[in-house]
Scaffold this active site. Structure first.
Site, short mmCIF file in Angstrom:
data_model
loop_
_atom_site.label_atom_id
_atom_site.label_comp_id
_atom_site.label_asym_id
_atom_site.label_seq_id
_atom_site.Cartn_x
_atom_site.Cartn_y
_atom_site.Cartn_z
N ASP A 1 0.87 -1.18 0.00
CA ASP A 1 0.00 0.00 0.00
C ASP A 1 0.91 1.23 0.00
O ASP A 1 2.08 1.12 -0.36
CB ASP A 1 -0.95 -0.04 1.20
CG ASP A 1 -2.29 0.65 0.92
OD1 ASP A 1 -2.27 1.74 0.31
OD2 ASP A 1 -3.34 0.11 1.30
N ASP A 2 0.40 2.39 0.42
CA ASP A 2 1.20 3.60 0.39
C ASP A 2 2.45 3.44 1.26
O ASP A 2 2.38 2.95 2.39
CB ASP A 2 0.39 4.79 0.90
CG ASP A 2 -0.88 5.01 0.07
OD1 ASP A 2 -0.81 4.90 -1.17
OD2 ASP A 2 -1.93 5.30 0.68
#
Length: 456
Positions: A246-247
């Site tokens: 993810d980020d």
């Protein structure tokens, strides 16, 4: 035997040396070196990767918390594999992982008690209601250091990822490290591996330094964000290497009406010399939970490789809050889906109480000095109808296109801004010629000037 006299110049030198040594020791103490030191083995822990050491970690922290009031305390984890359930930290405390030390999170969900949801979220992030405890945690702490000789904290997250994908979890997964309402935090020279969900989550914290940290997770693991400062102020993230599903970094400040009510922004955040790999997410995301506001974020001199986007704004109707005074410069991007991406269509809400009239304010977003290669699309800039993103500035940007790049390189709706010296040519909404974009000249001082160099 005659007493040997030290010549006066030498005596002066000895005195000066002794004074310097005392000053250095005093400085070391002030910098976080601890008076009281103990090994986890002193509390009965066994580093065979099989013995569950939850009681030993709890006993060690409880004991050292009493001694930490007098000059601080350090818990040393020596080489070995130390299996444990979740445990808490204490104030004026160092968790020190020696070279070859690996703290393993228990894979038995019975070892993970339930805890209350965060007040700025109103519920667990994955599921309504409470959430599983975080692996390493603490609340209302002061002066906490997690460091060592690049030892490892391993969340052993595969069991959690499998159950999450199979929709077998009734509650939200815990994070690898979450500190609440705490001040003066240093995390350095440690590797975090395979978190059940988010990795580092400083929440409602001030004066946080995260330096020289490695975070690793499979690139398709669910929601394994690297570092998520959440409603936190004066945070410095530097010299970190993150591979994530993810980020790599996500700046947050609460979710919809709960974040609006809690009203604690994330602000004064510095991100330097980050290296990120995340094929399905952003190098740095601002949101999507940003309802308490995000301002004064400074990101520079960072590299993304095979990452979906660079610095991305994520918001939506019902979020409220603001994202403003964002300053980005000196990015080197290699194989990107989008260089610039702003999203105003995040529609996931904690419950049915979200206010459809709570519109986010997104303004004063500055990007400059960006080089990107093997790019699919330069910009996808999507504000909100009747609530445009304004004050966008992009200058000195070169995006070299991939062989299969989109014919339409910029797709812009509900955004307003200026550009200068940008290739390929921006969309008309950003077509006005402007000056080079702003970046604050005054340095934002966060944390100690130098990290403590303490060995135990």
């Amino acid at each position: 035997m005659a007493t040997r006299r030290i010549p006066r110049p030498a005596a002066v030198a000895v005195a000066l040396c002794a004074a310097a040594l005392l000053a250095a020791c005093a400085g070391a103490s002030r910098a976080g070196c601890r008076k009281h030191v103990a090994k986890i083995t002193e509390y009965g822990a066994v580093g065979d990767g099989k013995t569950l050491n939850t009681a030993a970690f709890a006993k060690a922290v409880a004991d050292l918390s009493e001694r930490a009031r007098d000059g601080g305390a350090a818990l040393v984890v020596p080489p070995g594999k130390w299996l444990t359930g979740p445990f808490n930290l204490t104030s004026h405390f160092t968790l020190y992982l020696d070279e070859g030390a690996e703290i393993l999170a228990s894979q038995d969900m019975k070892d993970w008690p339930l805890i209350a949801p965060l007040p700025s979220y109103g519920r667990g992030r994955d599921e309504p209601g409470p959430r599983y405890s975080n692996f390493i945690a603490g609340s209302n702490l002061t002066d906490v250091i997690i460091t060592g000789k690049n030892g490892t904290i391993n969340g052993q997250g595969q069991v959690w990822w499998d159950k999450y994908r199979a929709k077998e979890l009734q509650f939200t997964r815990g994070y690898l490290l979450e500190l609440l309402y705490s001040d003066s935090i240093i995390i350095s020279n440690v590797t975090f591996v395979d978190s059940p969900s988010w990795n580092l989550h400083p929440t409602y914290c001030t004066n946080v330094t995260i330096s020289g940290v490695t975070i690793l997770a499979p690139v398709h693991s669910p929601n394994t964000d690297g570092i998520d400062p959440d409603s936190s102020s004066h945070v410095k993230i530097e010299d970190c290497y993150i591979v994530s599903g993810d980020d790599c970094i996500a700046v947050k400040s609460g979710w919809d009406e709960y974040g609006i009510k809690f009203n604690m922004p994330s602000q004064h955040i510095v991100i330097k010399r980050l290296t990120c790999i995340s094929p399905t997410s952003a190098m740095i995301a601002l949101g999507s939970e940003m309802s308490g506001g995000i301002r004064d974020v400074r990101a520079e001199d960072s590299v993304a490789i095979n990452t979906e986007s660079a610095v991305r704004v994520k918001s939506g109707v019902g979020r409220g809050g603001f994202v403003k005074d964002i300053f980005v410069r000196g990015l080197s991007l290699h194989t990107m889906k989008w260089v610039f991406w702003m999203t105003g269509n995040y529609g996931q809400h904690p419950d049915n109480s979200s206010d459809p009239n709570a519109m986010p304010q997104v303004t004063s977003i500055n990007y400059r000095d960006v080089f990107a290669e093997n790019v699919t699309m330069a910009g996808r800039m999507e504000g909100i109808p009747n609530d445009p993103y304004t004050g966008i500035c992009i200058s000195n940007v070169t995006a070299q296109l991939a062989p299969d790049a989109k014919k339409l390189q910029w797709n812009c709706t509900n955004v307003k801004g200026v550009t200068s010296d940008v290739t390929p040519k921006p969309c008309p909404e950003l077509g006005a010629e402007g000056m080079p974009c702003a970046f604050p000249e005054e340095e934002l001082i966060i944390g100690p000037h130098k990290l403590p160099k303490c060995t135990y």
